[in-house]
Design an enzyme around this catalytic site. Structure first.
Site, short mmCIF file in Angstrom:
data_model
loop_
_atom_site.label_atom_id
_atom_site.label_comp_id
_atom_site.label_asym_id
_atom_site.label_seq_id
_atom_site.Cartn_x
_atom_site.Cartn_y
_atom_site.Cartn_z
N GLU A 160 54.99 -12.01 61.26
CA GLU A 160 54.51 -11.81 59.93
C GLU A 160 54.57 -13.06 58.82
O GLU A 160 53.63 -13.73 58.27
CB GLU A 160 54.88 -10.69 59.16
CG GLU A 160 54.16 -9.24 60.18
CD GLU A 160 54.63 -8.04 59.35
OE1 GLU A 160 53.96 -7.64 58.68
OE2 GLU A 160 55.73 -7.62 59.61
N ARG A 195 57.06 -2.15 50.63
CA ARG A 195 57.38 -3.58 51.01
C ARG A 195 56.80 -4.53 49.95
O ARG A 195 57.80 -5.55 49.89
CB ARG A 195 56.81 -3.82 52.41
CG ARG A 195 57.15 -5.29 52.97
CD ARG A 195 56.68 -5.51 54.22
NE ARG A 195 57.64 -4.74 55.29
CZ ARG A 195 58.66 -5.30 55.82
NH1 ARG A 195 58.99 -6.55 55.53
NH2 ARG A 195 59.33 -4.60 56.68
#
Length: 779
Positions: A720, A308
């Site tokens: 997030e 990521r």
């Protein structure tokens, strides 16, 4: 139906009636569990003797690795993480023995009687040491577009450097906890504080040597998770289950705060090296990035986290030629793990740091450079991994936020303030976030649900997501009520339970509402079809003309009616009693898999994300140059939540995420000593943000008219992305420090920007002469 409803557990939280694992009293036979862990960062276990410890009154069992009936493994992806150390310990805090006794005091007394001999071995405790010794956890990965080397050679301007980002503690209010209750035969029931109950079920079954059908895991709620209970909540579950299996009595383990911090993994430390080329206008031309992360002693999710990070090295900006190489390194520290953002914060902080350096090199306002490099709307809108940036909100948000925050006027006012104040300096920064939403491990993008309607018209919803304070159950309740056309008081969302919804994915990657909300909608869709068929038949049995068709049946305002003949209607509760009498099943499962995603991990190319979430923040700070103290004066945030399911909850998540990001960027510093002991293992040594760290003026807004066609009810996740808006505070501090020399010299800077980092940066600036950099002022 109103969207502004409170969190479904808000009153229970305030009154203290909300039940957590430690509040559950299983029976008078309940035992207390304790974990005995390694005092060494790396050592060979020579011998041990448990004889005296087992004789301590009240002790029911003391287990070592030899007593595990199944596999001595609890690695979630790679089996490199023993449940109990057997021959060698690889970090301070690694579990070696488990004790079950009537009281915690008896457990502690027994621990003192354990005799164990170690042969200390040389540990690797820093990322630099791991790199110097080539202690890789796995092979490097790369991701490329274009020819970065050739483009760099042609660039008018090239700068290079490195950035270090620190670890961070999750600091969930409820520490790692699990209660295991043995049942008949091989049955084991667990009440666990876990973001990933299906994985907890699988690992418990593995260590017990039983099948998944014998293990049930239930999660009512967690007192915070932030990723720290995605995999590492499994540990206490395995330990408590082993003790319950051995004693045939319920066993509860709740880690003491200090032990929790010592034993568990953190956000990954990163060392990032970069080289960037750009033109006279600040347009990015080429970028080479080398990402290095500290995995700790085992794999955990380190490779997915690094993946990521690789996918977010661009943040919000087009880079025509880009090359990313990533390496994950092994150290003798607790295995680092998922944390809100999952590698994104480290990568995005690097890119924002780079943009800031470009602006200072060209004597421009960093906000101007950011705007120039945003992904385009119709062209220049493909990432370095080949995904098109659709529904791009960056340009709209920039225009709105610059205006609503009065950015330009405040920049001028700050320049005037700094010119007339020697010991206090102000700084301001605007930073965006573009964050991909989906698990990059594609098969995890699925969810299940079970919806039961009772004959009194009430509804019980089961789904695979877990509630950790983020409001997931509240949103699911709203989705269910809207889909069924009933009032909220008819809906209850049940505890997450592996016997109700199997094979679930973790509540992570900001996907909780997206996937579970769709699964619930699909289950309700099935129920509505059944009910509509029966209701239309019932209306037609009255032999009235014209006939009612099932497709015309509507569910609204606690009623079911024929939309073409509105007089034909029933109260929802009455209709459900009739459905039972007419032998219509009022229970249905729902399933959802995220469409339109998939990518080649080897090539680093494809469409890993369903959509992108966008956010933007402007933060202004005041720095005391004599003490390094920072006051956060004002923060303006504009966030894209699509058509928010619950704006109040989303704004709360944005505020909380931002403040958590501020902590990572400023006060939260983790330190280990030369022997690998964690020095910051309690609230008096580890500084999470407090009320004094909240901006004096805090303004949060949701972007309007921003429907998202790719998620439930046009919404977008929040979760997030807001954490990374805290980076605006970090760069505002850098801006204030730079003002000490009237921006003549760029500060040396790292993350977190603690008081110590701020003061040292200022002192280094003062040691430079003005001739070492050409004078300039940010416009």
């Amino acid at each position: 139906m109103t969207k502004h409803i409170p969190h479904e557990s808000a009153e229970l939280h305030v009154s203290g009636e909300a039940l957590y694992v430690d509040d559950i009293s299983a029976s008078p036979d309940l035992l207390v569990g304790r974990v005995v862990y390694s005092p060494h960062a790396r050592a060979r276990i020579i011998s041990f003797d448990l004889t005296e410890a087992k004789q301590v009154p009240g002790v029911a069992a003391i287990l070592s690795a030899r007593d595990i009936p199944g596999h001595n493994q609890m690695g979630p992806v790679v089996k490199d993480e023993p449940c109990l150390a057997s021959e060698e310990v690889t970090f301070v805090g690694q579990a070696i023995f488990l004790i079950a006794a009537e009281t915690d005091a008896q457990c502690r007394a027994a621990e003192k009687k354990i005799k164990i001999s170690f042969e200390p071995l040389e540990p690797i405790l820093t990322l630099d040491d791991a790199m110097a010794r080539n202690n890789l956890l796995g092979p490097p990965r790369t991701m490329s577009r274009g020819d970065a080397d050739s483009a760099l050679q042609k660039s008018v301007h090239v700068i290079e450097g490195e950035l270090r980002t620190g670890a961070a503690e999750h600091w969930y209010l409820e520490t790692q906890s699990s209660l295991s209750i043995p049942g008949e035969g091989e049955e084991m029931m667990l009440y666990s504080s876990s973001q990933n109950p299906s994985e907890t079920q699988a690992l418990v079954a593995e260590v017990l040597g039983v099948q998944k059908k014998d293990v049930v895991v239930e999660v009512r709620r967690m007192g915070g998770g932030f990723g720290g209970k995605e995999t590492q909540g499994n540990h206490v579950a395995c330990w408590s289950a082993l003790l319950a299996h051995a004693t045939r009595r319920p066993v509860k383990i709740r880690l003491f705060r200090d032990d929790d911090m010592i034993m568990t993994g953190k956000r990954h430390r990163f060392l990032v090296r970069y080289k960037v080329g750009f033109d006279d206008n600040g347009k990015l031309e080429a970028l080479k990035v080398e990402l290095n992360s500290d995995a700790g002693a085992a794999t955990d999710l380190s490779f997915a986290i690094m993946e990521r990070a690789m996918l977010h090295c661009d943040n919000a900006y087009v880079v025509p030629h880009m090359h990313v190489v990533a390496r994950v390194w092994k150290t003798n520290l607790p295995s680092n793990t998922a944390f809100r953002g999952f590698g994104g914060p480290q990568a995005i902080a690097t890119m924002e740091h780079i943009i800031d350096r470009i602006a200072r090199t060209l004597h421009r306002d960093p906000a101007e450079i950011r705007q120039k490099n945003f992904y385009g709307l119709t062209n220049n809108n493909v990432t370095h991994y080949g995904q098109r940036v659709e529904e791009n909100r960056l340009h709209t948000m920039f225009e709105q936020l610059v205006k609503s925050s009065d950015y330009a006027e405040r920049r001028r006012a700050i320049r005037a303030f700094n010119a007339s104040n020697e010991f206090f300096k102000k700084g301001i920064a605007l930073t965006p976030v573009k964050f991909g939403i989906s698990f990059t491990t594609t098969f995890l993008n699925q969810a299940g649900a079970l919806v039961n309607i009772y004959n009194d018209g009430t509804v019980l919803v089961n789904h695979g997501g877990t509630e950790m304070g983020q409001g997931l159950h509240t949103k699911i309740r709203q989705i269910a009520a809207r889909e069924l056309g009933v009032s909220l008081d008819r809906i209850r969302v049940n505890a997450t339970n592996t016997s109700k919804v199997p094979n679930t994915s973790p509540t992570a990657a900001s996907t909780g509402t997206d996937v579970n909300g769709m699964a619930v909608r699909n289950a309700i869709g099935t129920l509505k079809e059944r009910i509509a068929e029966s209701i239309s038949s019932m209306f037609n049995e009255e032999k009235k003309s014209p006939t009612t068709n099932a497709v015309d049946i509507r569910f609204e305002r606690d009623e079911i009616f024929d939309s073409k003949h509105p007089a034909r209607r029933l109260a929802f509760a009455d209709a459900m009693r009739m459905m039972v009498m007419r032998q219509v099943s009022l229970s249905a499962t729902g399933y959802y898999r995220t469409p339109g995603i998939g990518w080649d991990k080897i090539k680093g190319h494809g469409t890993p994300f369903r959509y992108f979430a966008f956010g933007m923040a402007v933060s202004e700070v005041l720095v005391d140059v004599l003490t390094g103290a920072v006051t956060l004066l004002r923060t303006d945030i504009l966030h894209d939540a699509g058509d928010s399911v619950n704006p109040a909850i989303d704004i709360g998540q944005i505020e909380g995420g931002y403040i958590q990001g501020v902590g990572w960027c400023t006060t939260e510093e983790i330190k280990w000593d030369a022997a690998g002991n964690l020095m910051t293992h309690s609230p008096d040594t580890y500084k999470i943000p407090t009320s004094k760290d909240i901006p004096l003026d805090f303004r949060v807004s949701l972007l309007k008219n921003a429907t998202n066609p790719n998620a439930i009810h046009g919404s977008k996740t929040v979760a997030e992305p807001p954490l990374m808006l805290g980076i605006s505070t970090w760069l505002a501090i850098k801006d204030a420090i730079s003002a000490v020399t009237d921006h003549n010299v760029e500060p040396e800077f790292s993350l977190p920007a603690t008081n110590e980092v701020v003061l040292l940066s200022i002192e280094k600036l003062k040691c430079h002469t003005a001739t070492k950099a050409s004078p300039h002022t940010i416009a």
